[in-house]
Scaffold this motif. Structure first.
Motif: not given
Length: 738
Positions: A673-679
């Motif tokens: 799983v890869k959570m692409h963060l806003a930054d």
């Protein structure tokens, strides 16, 4: 269904896509909007943009609990396509601005069904931002798509004398038409409004519609809306627009809605749908959904799991809903028009449900939207005197209990993502928590609990649940005040947060209602569903002390007794002959996954050093209680909370205490799983050996080093860390420090 048949192709595209290009995969192909349209899910299958004001979906035309969302999978009739719906709630409201295409002569049944057509699921398809169905009785193919504030319908007709009905009179379930209006501007343009009363006490929906082809005639039917008390209060409009159509001729019906005015609806239509081009707006809807869905990238070989996951994300993003026009105008709880400058106002907040996991999820998927929502809360406070509880279309419905806008505000503030005014936010929280005349808060402050059987118990009681929920929200206020250096406020609310102790009965070892004299209410049976406990029983509410689990363990005397009680929670099954209420679904013993008060309980085994039991039950729920099928949600979807539980849990962790910044580890569903963060950073979860048998964690690493906590933190997520699980088919050792 077409979207299912494309899944194999989509899977290949997803796997082939590199991590640096997550947005190029077509994640919308993994969204099955039919999930939740059967059993108790109460979802709708229609078209919507992410968080869109418009929810354009078919209505079966019949009232009833199963048809709260307008659509129930076992039904075979469609009586209109309306522009507003609620996702997975227990209240039947909205269904505004309902169109129905027909060929003449048309079929009409007695009320409440009215004009209708039969349909078959074999000639129906749904995907993110799109819905299609064949109206069998007229051979009309209907397609739906949407922008944020507009619905676009494409009707493909046979050669016929055809008509499109616009029915502003019809109401279903809790909804009641107060007044309506239709005005013909020219041969392709109409506008009007529908005012109604239902869950929202006074809902205003204005619209403007543009047909892609001039109608050759129109017919306007009006009837007086009369009540016994007031006589005529309004007018009900039903309009019919006639067309002569050739075989396979398309007519588009483009409709913008507004909560402000007909002029506002006209602006929304011009801004978002200036062209008669269904395919263009469908393509844009798909792109919008792919942008949102790509924020969490999962890889795995089980297609059903991928569909369950991305449909769950989808369901978390169809509410709350935008409630301001393109120029920022919105209708406030003070019955005045206000303007949001540089932010969007939102409506449809099922906060009793969504504060638990949906709102914490938004802090990662869209922190700007979180701040917009909270800005709206604070404006609601300024206009109404208190934070919203369950607001819908600019009004407070006063549904459910607690003051759960508080943890949403506090979570954002403690995570350091807040752009709102913290002083105003704290003031709003404290004021909302100190309304002495509201739902027993005055007695709660005086006695330390909300008493059962008091004079304040009018249309609902729920005294025990109120006590427990007020105590948690008070803890949240204390956390924010403490961080802001407001010691006096922090001390006051930390003290209030311990009020759960005042309803604990050591003789029964349960939280138990008490009357005004301090006596525990009897007779008492923990598995009974009574008016003192909100949609649950004493087994389910006992555990609702996320702010002080050590204190809860202390009430029982030891971790061993706590563990025994927790074991009983999952093994003490209801009697087969027991008639459970409609909200007690997804049962594992007394644990009811179909209702939100149970959602964190599975993760409490971490607290007593038996994480393998958390892993066992989390895996059971992930695999057995969420399905890629119309009946695939085991309880009311509740505007995204049921799905947010799945999203977090499938990633391998869950916010037991939503404002703690800590996420208890469960068991992951996917190998990556890869959570692409806003930054721009990426938080990665790896579990290369996970499958339906290998559900137990053997060891945990963070950034390649052995990890010794039962939880991960917000800071670790935001740092772009890599969390790695070694999985096995048998319970592993306790990897964290006891």
């Amino acid at each position: 269904m077409r979207h299912i048949s494309l899944l194999a192709v989509s899977l290949l595209a997803l796997v082939a896509c590199t991590p640096e290009e997550p947005k190029e995969a077509d994640y919308t192909q993994y969204v099955n909007p039919m999930i939740g349209t059967d059993f108790t899910g109460n979802t709708y299958p229609g078209a919507q943009a992410p968080y869109g004001m418009v929810q354009l979906s078919p209505d079966n035309g019949l009232p009833g609990w199963d048809r709260i969302s307008g659509y129930f999978y076992p039904d075979t009739t469609i009586a209109g396509f309306s522009h507003t719906h609620l996702s997975g709630t227990g209240a039947g409201d909205l269904y505004d601005i309902s169109f129905m295409p027909v060929t003449r002569p048309y079929k009409e049944a007695p009320a409440p069904l009215g004009i209708y057509s039969t349909f078959s699921h074999n000639e129906e398809a749904a995907s993110a931002g799109y819905y299609r169905v064949l109206l069998q009785d007229y051979n009309i193919n209907v397609e739906l798509t949407a922008t944020e504030r507009c619905g676009i319908q494409r009707y493909t007709f046979p050669k016929a004398e055809a008509s499109v009905f616009l029915n502003l009179k019809k109401a279903m379930n809790w909804d009641f038409t107060l007044d309506s209006y239709i005005e013909v501007i020219d041969s392709v343009t109409i506008r009007g409004y529908r005012f109604s009363q239902g869950w929202s006490p006074n809902q205003h929906v204005y619209f403007q519609t543009r047909f892609s082809k001039p109608f050759v005639a129109y017919h306007m039917d009006t009837t007086a809306i009369v009540t016994k008390d007031k006589g005529q209060i309004g007018t009900a409009y039903i309009a019919r627009f006639d067309f002569n159509t050739e075989k396979d001729e398309d007519i588009l019906v483009n409709t913008a809605i507004s909560g402000v005015s007909m002029e506002g609806a006209a602006k929304n239509l011009q801004a978002e749908v200036p062209l008669n081009d269904f395919d263009k707006y469908h393509k844009e809807a798909v792109a919008r959904w792919n942008k949102e869905l790509s924020k969490i990238e999962v890889n795995g070989n089980n297609t059903d799991d991928l569909v369950k996951f991305y449909t769950a994300i989808y369901h978390t993003m169809i509410a709350p809903t935008i409630f301001s026009d393109v120029d920022g105008s919105y209708y406030g709880p003070d019955n005045q028009i206000h303007k949001a400058d540089g932010w969007n106002n939102y409506s449809t907040f099922s906060l009793w449900d969504t504060f638990r996991a949906a709102h914490p999820l938004y802090t990662y998927t869209d922190p700007k939207r979180v701040n917009d929502m909270i800005q709206g809360f604070l404006k609601f406070y300024e206009q109404n005197g208190a934070l919203p509880l369950w607001n819908l279309y600019g009004h407070e419905t006063n549904m459910m209990i607690g003051y759960h806008a508080v943890p949403v505000i506090v979570d954002a503030y403690l995570k350091g993502i807040a752009t709102f005014n913290p002083e105003l936010a704290l003031q709003a929280c404290v004021t909302t928590a100190n309304r002495d005349d509201y739902r027993g808060i005055g007695e709660y402050k005086k006695l330390g609990y909300v008493p059962a059987n008091s004079d304040l118990a009018k249309w609902e009681n729920w005294s025990l649940s109120k006590t427990m929920e007020y105590a948690y929200d008070d803890y949240c206020i204390a956390r924010m005040a403490e961080k802001m250096g407001k010691k006096e406020i922090a001390d006051e609310f930390y003290k209030r947060s311990q009020n759960f102790r005042n309803v604990y009965n050591p003789e029964t070892t349960f939280m138990q209602p008490r009357n005004e004299k301090g006596q525990f209410v009897s007779p008492f049976n923990a598995k009974d569903y009574t008016e003192d406990i909100c949609e649950s029983n004493a087994w389910q509410y006992f555990w609702y002390v996320p702010q002080d689990l050590d204190g809860l363990i202390g009430l029982l005397g030891s971790k061993e007794r706590f563990t025994e009680k927790l074991d009983s929670m999952f093994t003490y099954a209801p009697d087969a002959k027991e008639d459970l209420p409609i909200f007690s679904t997804g049962m594992i013993g007394q644990y009811a996954h179909g209702n939100e008060p149970s959602h964190h309980v599975i993760y409490l085994y971490n607290k007593v050093d038996q994480p393998w039991k958390t892993q066992k039950y989390v895996a059971q729920v992930l695999h057995d209680l969420y399905l890629n099928a119309p009946d695939g949600i085991c309880g009311n979807e509740d505007c995204g909370q049921m799905s947010a539980w799945f999203v977090f849990s499938a990633m391998g962790f869950y916010p037991v205490d939503p404002v703690s910044g800590q996420y208890e580890i469960g068991t992951p569903l996917f190998p990556e799983v890869k959570m692409h963060l806003a930054d721009g950073k990426v938080f990665t979860i790896l579990a290369p050996g996970v499958n339906a048998e290998n559900i137990y964690i053997q060891s945990v690493k963070l950034n390649g080093q052995p990890y010794d906590k039962s939880y991960i933190t917000h800071e670790q997520i935001m740092s772009g860390a890599t969390l790695e699980f070694e999985m096995g088919s048998q319970p592993g050792p306790v990897w964290y420090k006891k």
